[in-house]
Design a protein around this motif. Structure first.
Motif, mmCIF file in Angstrom:
data_model
loop_
_atom_site.group_PDB
_atom_site.id
_atom_site.type_symbol
_atom_site.label_atom_id
_atom_site.label_comp_id
_atom_site.label_asym_id
_atom_site.label_seq_id
_atom_site.Cartn_x
_atom_site.Cartn_y
_atom_site.Cartn_z
ATOM 1 N N LEU B 287 0.791 -1.192 0.029
ATOM 2 C CA LEU B 287 0.024 -0.034 0.047
ATOM 3 C C LEU B 287 0.866 1.282 0.242
ATOM 4 O O LEU B 287 0.752 2.212 -0.755
ATOM 5 C CB LEU B 287 -0.765 0.053 1.315
ATOM 6 C CG LEU B 287 -1.896 1.071 1.488
ATOM 7 C CD1 LEU B 287 -3.266 0.507 2.133
ATOM 8 C CD2 LEU B 287 -1.776 2.296 2.314
ATOM 9 N N LEU B 288 1.860 1.200 1.076
ATOM 10 C CA LEU B 288 2.671 2.479 1.091
ATOM 11 C C LEU B 288 3.649 2.730 -0.378
ATOM 12 O O LEU B 288 3.894 3.562 -0.579
ATOM 13 C CB LEU B 288 3.780 2.399 2.215
ATOM 14 C CG LEU B 288 2.848 2.451 3.588
ATOM 15 C CD1 LEU B 288 3.945 2.372 4.595
ATOM 16 C CD2 LEU B 288 2.292 3.801 3.491
ATOM 17 N N ALA B 289 3.973 1.529 -0.934
ATOM 18 C CA ALA B 289 4.729 1.579 -2.143
ATOM 19 C C ALA B 289 3.884 2.217 -3.122
ATOM 20 O O ALA B 289 4.666 3.097 -3.955
ATOM 21 C CB ALA B 289 5.103 -0.024 -2.640
ATOM 22 N N TYR B 290 2.683 1.967 -3.280
ATOM 23 C CA TYR B 290 1.813 2.390 -4.411
ATOM 24 C C TYR B 290 1.556 3.892 -3.988
ATOM 25 O O TYR B 290 1.546 4.601 -4.844
ATOM 26 C CB TYR B 290 0.433 1.673 -4.690
ATOM 27 C CG TYR B 290 0.534 0.407 -5.525
ATOM 28 C CD1 TYR B 290 0.798 0.482 -6.724
ATOM 29 C CD2 TYR B 290 0.514 -0.823 -5.053
ATOM 30 C CE1 TYR B 290 0.817 -0.347 -7.745
ATOM 31 C CE2 TYR B 290 0.553 -2.003 -5.717
ATOM 32 C CZ TYR B 290 0.751 -1.661 -7.174
ATOM 33 O OH TYR B 290 0.881 -2.846 -8.111
ATOM 34 N N SER B 291 1.431 4.076 -2.860
ATOM 35 C CA SER B 291 1.252 5.524 -2.351
ATOM 36 C C SER B 291 2.577 6.410 -2.969
ATOM 37 O O SER B 291 2.438 7.474 -3.270
ATOM 38 C CB SER B 291 0.983 5.653 -0.901
ATOM 39 O OG SER B 291 1.533 6.606 -0.448
ATOM 40 N N SER B 292 3.588 5.608 -3.032
ATOM 41 C CA SER B 292 5.033 6.314 -3.063
ATOM 42 C C SER B 292 4.916 6.689 -4.635
ATOM 43 O O SER B 292 5.130 7.465 -5.213
ATOM 44 C CB SER B 292 6.294 5.441 -3.018
ATOM 45 O OG SER B 292 6.556 5.346 -1.698
ATOM 46 N N ILE B 293 4.382 5.700 -5.561
ATOM 47 C CA ILE B 293 4.103 5.857 -7.060
ATOM 48 C C ILE B 293 3.271 7.190 -7.176
ATOM 49 O O ILE B 293 3.471 8.123 -7.956
ATOM 50 C CB ILE B 293 3.582 4.639 -7.639
ATOM 51 C CG1 ILE B 293 4.504 3.519 -7.397
ATOM 52 C CG2 ILE B 293 3.035 5.114 -9.097
ATOM 53 C CD1 ILE B 293 3.810 2.168 -8.061
ATOM 54 N N GLU B 294 2.295 7.227 -6.343
ATOM 55 C CA GLU B 294 1.278 8.305 -6.396
ATOM 56 C C GLU B 294 2.120 9.890 -6.268
ATOM 57 O O GLU B 294 1.947 10.712 -7.024
ATOM 58 C CB GLU B 294 0.394 8.469 -5.509
ATOM 59 C CG GLU B 294 -1.061 9.411 -5.573
ATOM 60 C CD GLU B 294 -1.129 10.027 -4.079
ATOM 61 O OE1 GLU B 294 -0.852 9.527 -3.034
ATOM 62 O OE2 GLU B 294 -1.616 11.166 -4.186
ATOM 63 N N ASN B 295 2.897 9.727 -5.060
ATOM 64 C CA ASN B 295 3.528 10.917 -5.073
ATOM 65 C C ASN B 295 4.846 11.174 -5.882
ATOM 66 O O ASN B 295 4.820 12.649 -6.092
ATOM 67 C CB ASN B 295 4.440 10.815 -3.404
ATOM 68 C CG ASN B 295 3.296 11.083 -2.468
ATOM 69 O OD1 ASN B 295 2.724 12.073 -2.161
ATOM 70 N ND2 ASN B 295 2.780 10.068 -1.539
ATOM 71 N N ILE B 296 5.346 10.263 -6.402
ATOM 72 C CA ILE B 296 6.212 10.395 -7.561
ATOM 73 C C ILE B 296 5.526 11.176 -8.562
ATOM 74 O O ILE B 296 5.905 12.200 -9.412
ATOM 75 C CB ILE B 296 7.007 9.254 -7.981
ATOM 76 C CG1 ILE B 296 7.870 8.753 -7.048
ATOM 77 C CG2 ILE B 296 7.521 9.160 -9.262
ATOM 78 C CD1 ILE B 296 9.106 9.879 -6.698
ATOM 79 N N GLY B 297 4.149 10.613 -8.832
ATOM 80 C CA GLY B 297 3.359 11.270 -9.928
ATOM 81 C C GLY B 297 3.207 12.835 -9.677
ATOM 82 O O GLY B 297 3.346 13.559 -10.505
ATOM 83 N N ILE B 298 2.877 13.190 -8.530
ATOM 84 C CA ILE B 298 2.437 14.444 -7.974
ATOM 85 C C ILE B 298 4.043 15.252 -8.326
ATOM 86 O O ILE B 298 3.696 16.491 -8.942
ATOM 87 C CB ILE B 298 2.148 14.492 -6.574
ATOM 88 C CG1 ILE B 298 0.788 13.925 -6.525
ATOM 89 C CG2 ILE B 298 2.012 16.110 -6.041
ATOM 90 C CD1 ILE B 298 0.197 13.962 -4.943
#
Lengths: 316, 651
Positions: B287-298
């Motif tokens: 979950l946190l790893a996918y959230s990192s992907i999101e933040n990289i997107g931002i």
């Protein structure tokens, strides 16, 4: 700015919003009762209910954590803050630079997340059901809300509510077609965010269809009173925000004491009208299924985007 | 400067294991202070006679590197403090190796940020990839972890290859790979764009950009938690650093608007993809790893927006969106490290990574729970914490987009900002799910009653990171001047004194336009909370009684298993974004004697992109094996034919 009369006025305004908030809800309920051919309990009923709840003894689940007990206070505090930011009676008050409209949305999100977490704290099935539904509605509503603010900020070149209100109230004659779209979108977001029909039914007794109410099932007495009161303030803040964005006439400048009586009268008139309108809307529509909510809020989003496009077409 | 780096690496061979991590924490603190000081200093360069003869290592400490070193120091301070407590239980030989790799990892990240020529950059980049690979595969006896490590290594090398080519193009035929020479090489717009695309690919592979993100959700759960924290909090930022370095420094002044639009679009896709997948995970670390992907997107959205503004010479606005990007990198370093460490503590205490088997840990692990709460609120983008500030700044930058002189862009921008808001709002959903299921409610398993809170070192690490989140959230006026050095260096303008004309308020451009005051927020909320608390007690009473939960009148039947599971909580997301996911469902009907329900959610890109790619590679290598028969005369024939072909070709 930051002089004592201004600060005093700021305090008076936020106290006024907070104390009048239950009245707005009472008025909506009363109007709805009339529309449905009932007698109704009178517009003061929410005050009586709050008073009753504050008198009661709190019954807390054995394994409720400190978060559960903190959440009502935090929600109440953040709603108070929101009420202080929106220019209800006058613009350019000392608190207004503390947040623009986006930060205002942030305040609402903050209080919502706390309540959702608190709802999951006791560990009942209904609590987490309510939490996830509330978060669902909110994440669908926020993009639409942002688009509405985008509309307003295009015209006023600002997200600061004071500037928006001043710009829009000085351009009364200049009609902005984009704001009409934005107003419709804002109304839909208001209904969704405040757990009103057609997204949620505040009067429901059926747990399975609840959204907002399911989160507060475990709360009692003063905690419940604070949460209810915060919800009233939230509805009030949203309504006054709508008034500030779309019908800002009559709002006084800070320090202009002579305009204040007129501002109070205008506010009461507009709130009365808005409450009656909401009641009519809620009487005419039925609650949607939960998974129709994305369509409802998607429509709001599209309306706001249409508003933007009309703005761009007009200037080009 | 290098002494600091050397000290990190040197300490690792020390035998006194107990001193290693605290001293590396100290070094990180030193790094933090030095880079803070370096920001106001003129550019420092250093040539080291190391490496190949005739190719010395160039080092350079400018504002951009100093800022990212600051980030590295700040985050690794927390992680190292935490690691001092975390690795007590590890066996000695593994621990020694682990120490070496850990510090090599830190040192190579620092070197990446300091490198001033392509050689050193790539050497540091590779040693960073390799050391982190070994860190990921610390528990190499488990096959899944080996597989995760392999995917990571593969994608890291694909990225490194793209970077190699990118630097090859950047040098423009001069053969001088020092960054100073690369800056002066004038490329045609075609080659500049190729270099940009290669850089985007290469750094995107490291950062977890769509569609190169597949290693992230595999590697993070495999690695020990402090390593995940470092990888997610800092290593992903080295890719952001590299992208900024190449697009704004080395390719200075030749950015067509399409680059910005591409970065923006890709960033939005990555953010939405990451957050939608984060919502349906039931493993904490995934979950946190996918959230990192999101933040990289931002972050990439921020870079894209900066590029767009910069192309049209709207430098102040470029500075605004760049400041938002940098602020968000700093924020993400803090809260994501904090969350990964918190998850590590939970993992240590319970041995459970599955959300569906946790719950109620706020009673057993109050330290971890309350610090993680700060991280949760911060990553959900809520005021008055730090995540909100960077997102607010980014949205302010979006609100200025009508100033772009390109009508289509102007029309698309509001929709892009709405997509960003959708991602951010969904992140709040994800974090409520994460925190609510892990720490709140009732324990879903009986063994959770034995969970113990984190030790003193771990508390220190968590506390530092949580304090960082609070500080960054409450005192943006102190942080913006730091970012101003970097924005002035990269895009030639800064928010300047306007942003901080009054230390209480953050006003990005003009006070009439927008302002925000987090301290004010906290002050009003706190005072109202206190006032209400006492007023209610004075006017009414404070009586309280404990009882069973009400649960609509069914308290006897209530069981921990009736709470939402992770899958239950994410069901609405799964339903709304159904086309996004590849779902395999096994739903037997009621008449089946022993029904088994199963639901598996798979990354669509595996099926659409990676599987065909794997099949193609297999077929290709199968074809190539046909050439190899092991007979010497055939090989001689091949060499002869090659020679012949070469002769014809060269002539």
């Amino acid at each position: 700015m930051n002089t004592w009369p201004d600060t005093l006025f700021q305090l008076i305004q936020s106290v006024l919003v907070v104390t009048l908030a239950p009245l707005l809800l009472g008025w909506i309920n009363q109007c709805r009762a009339w529309l449905q051919n009932r007698r109704g309990a009178g517009p003061l009923q929410p005050y009586r209910e709050l008073h009753k709840l504050f008198h009661k003894e709190v019954v807390l689940a054995h394994h409720a954590s400190a978060l559960f007990r903190m959440a009502p206070y935090i929600r109440f505090g953040s709603m108070w803050l929101a009420a202080a930011i929106v220019p209800v009676l006058a613009t350019d008050l000392p608190f207004s630079p503390a947040a623009d409209v986006i930060a205002l949305v942030g305040v609402f999100a903050f209080s919502r997340v706390f309540l959702a977490l608190a709802a999951m704290d006791v560990g009942t099935a209904f609590g987490s059901l309510g939490a996830r539904r509330e978060m669902l509605v909110s994440f669908l509503a926020e993009p639409a809300l942002l688009m509405v603010f985008f509309n307003a900020s295009l015209i006023s070149h600002s997200t600061q509510l004071t500037t928006i209100v001043e710009t829009l109230s000085h351009h009364t004659l200049m009609l902005h077609p984009s704001m009409a779209f934005a107003a419709a979108a804002f109304l839909m977001v208001l209904l969704a965010e405040n757990a009103r029909i057609p997204v949620d039914n505040p009067a429901t007794h059926l747990e399975l269809t609840m959204i907002h109410e399911a989160m507060t099932l475990e709360y009692s007495a003063r905690h419940l009173a604070l949460i209810e009161w915060s919800s009233h303030i939230k509805l009030m803040t949203y309504t006054t925000l709508g008034i500030a964005l779309f019908a800002p006439w009559g709002i006084a400048q800070a320090g202009d004491w002579r305009a204040v009586p007129l501002a109070v009268a205008a506010l009461l008139f507009k709130l009365g009208l808005a409450g009656a309108g909401l009641a009519l809307l809620e009487t005419l529509s039925a609650k949607l299924r939960l998974f129709r909510a994305p369509e409802f809020l998607g429509t709001a989003f599209l309306l706001a985007v249409l508003g933007l496009l009309t703005y761009f077409l007009r200037i080009s | 400067m290098l002494g600091v780096v050397g000290a990190i690496a040197g300490k690792s061979t020390s035998w006194i294991q107990r001193l290693v991590f605290p001293s590396s924490a100290l070094t990180s603190l030193l790094l933090l202070v030095i880079s803070l000081l370096a920001l106001s200093q003129p550019v420092d360069t250093l040539v080291l006679p190391l490496g190949l003869p005739g190719l010395p290592f160039h080092l350079r400490l400018d504002d951009l590197s100093a800022f990212f070193l600051l980030l590295l120091g700040a985050a690794s301070l927390g992680v190292s403090l935490y690691s001092a407590g975390y690795f007590r239980a590890m066996e000695n030989a593994t621990r020694r190796l682990f120490c070496l790799e850990y510090h090599l990892f830190l040192a190579s990240m620092a070197l990446v940020m300091l490198a001033d020529d392509a050689y050193l950059f790539l050497v540091a980049w590779e040693s960073m990839a390799l050391s982190s690979y070994f860190l990921v595969t610390t528990d190499h006896k488990i096959p899944d972890i080996r597989r995760a490590g392999f995917i990571y290594l593969l994608i890291a090398h694909l990225g490194a290859l793209a970077l190699l080519l990118c630097f090859g193009i950047l040098q423009g035929g001069h053969g001088d790979y020092a960054f100073a020479a690369l800056r002066n090489a004038h490329l045609s717009s075609f080659w500049a764009t190729t270099a940009f695309l290669l850089a985007l690919f290469g750094f995107g592979a490291k950062a977890g950009l769509l569609p190169l993100h597949v290693w992230l959700p595999e590697a993070h759960p495999a690695a020990p938690s402090p390593v995940s924290a470092l990888m997610s909090g800092v290593m992903l930022k080295t890719a952001i650093y590299g992208l900024l370095r190449i697009t704004f420094d080395l390719l200075r002044g030749q950015q067509p608007w399409e680059w910005g639009a591409l970065a923006l679009g890709l960033g939005l896709l990555t953010a939405l993809f990451g957050v939608a997948y984060a919502a349906v995970q039931s493993d904490m670390k995934r979950l946190l790893a996918y959230s990192s992907i999101e933040n990289i997107g931002i972050l990439l959205v921020g870079i894209g927006l900066t590029l767009l503004f910069h192309t049209y010479r709207l430098n102040l606005l470029a500075a605004l969106s760049l400041a938002a990007t940098l602020y968000h990198s700093l924020n993400h370093a803090f809260f994501k490290s904090l969350l990964f460490l918190g998850v590590g503590s939970v993992l240590h205490a319970t041995g459970e990574r599955n959300l569906g088997k946790l719950g109620g840990l706020i009673h057993r692990m109050p330290w971890v729970a309350w610090t993680v709460l700060i991280g949760t609120l911060a990553i959900a983008g809520l005021p008055p914490l730090n995540g909100f500030i960077s997102e607010w700044l980014l949205l302010q930058a979006f609100l200025f987009s009508p100033r772009l002189p390109h009508p289509y862009l102007v029309m698309m921008m509001p929709v892009a900002s709405a997509a960003l808001v959708l991602a951010v709002a969904l992140a709040a959903y994800v974090m409520v799910k994460f925190y609510g299921i892990v720490f709140l409610g009732q324990p879903r398993e009986t063994k959770l009653a034995q969970a113990r809170d984190a030790g003193i070192w771990e508390r220190l690490g968590l506390g530092w990171l949580a304090a960082g989140c609070l500080f960054l959230g409450l005192a943006p006026a102190l942080v913006i001047p730091i970012l101003d050095y970097v924005t002035r260096f990269l895009v030639g303008d800064a928010l300047g004194s306007m942003a901080t004309h009054n230390w209480l308020f953050l006003t990005p451009v003009l006070p009439e336009r927008a302002s925000y005051s987090p301290l004010f927020f906290l002050g009003v909320i706190a005072s109202v909370v206190a006032l209400t608390f006492f007023a209610v007690r004075r006017m009414y009473h404070g009586r309280l009684r404990y009882s069973d939960p009400w649960d609509c009148g069914y308290p006897e039947t209530i069981q921990p298993r009736m709470q939402d599971t992770a899958e239950g909580f994410s069901q609405p997301i799964l339903r709304i974004f159904e086309p996004f996911f590849h779902i395999e469902r096994e739903q037997p009907d009621a008449s089946t004697p022993r029904p088994r329900y199963r639901e598996k959610i798979e990354d669509r890109l595996w099926r659409l992109l990676y599987r065909p790619l794997i099949r193609f590679t297999d077929r290709l290598s199968g074809g190539i094996t046909r050439l190899q028969h092991g007979r010497i005369h055939l090989y001689l024939l091949y060499s002869f034919l090659t020679l012949l072909a070469l002769l014809i070709f060269v002539r």
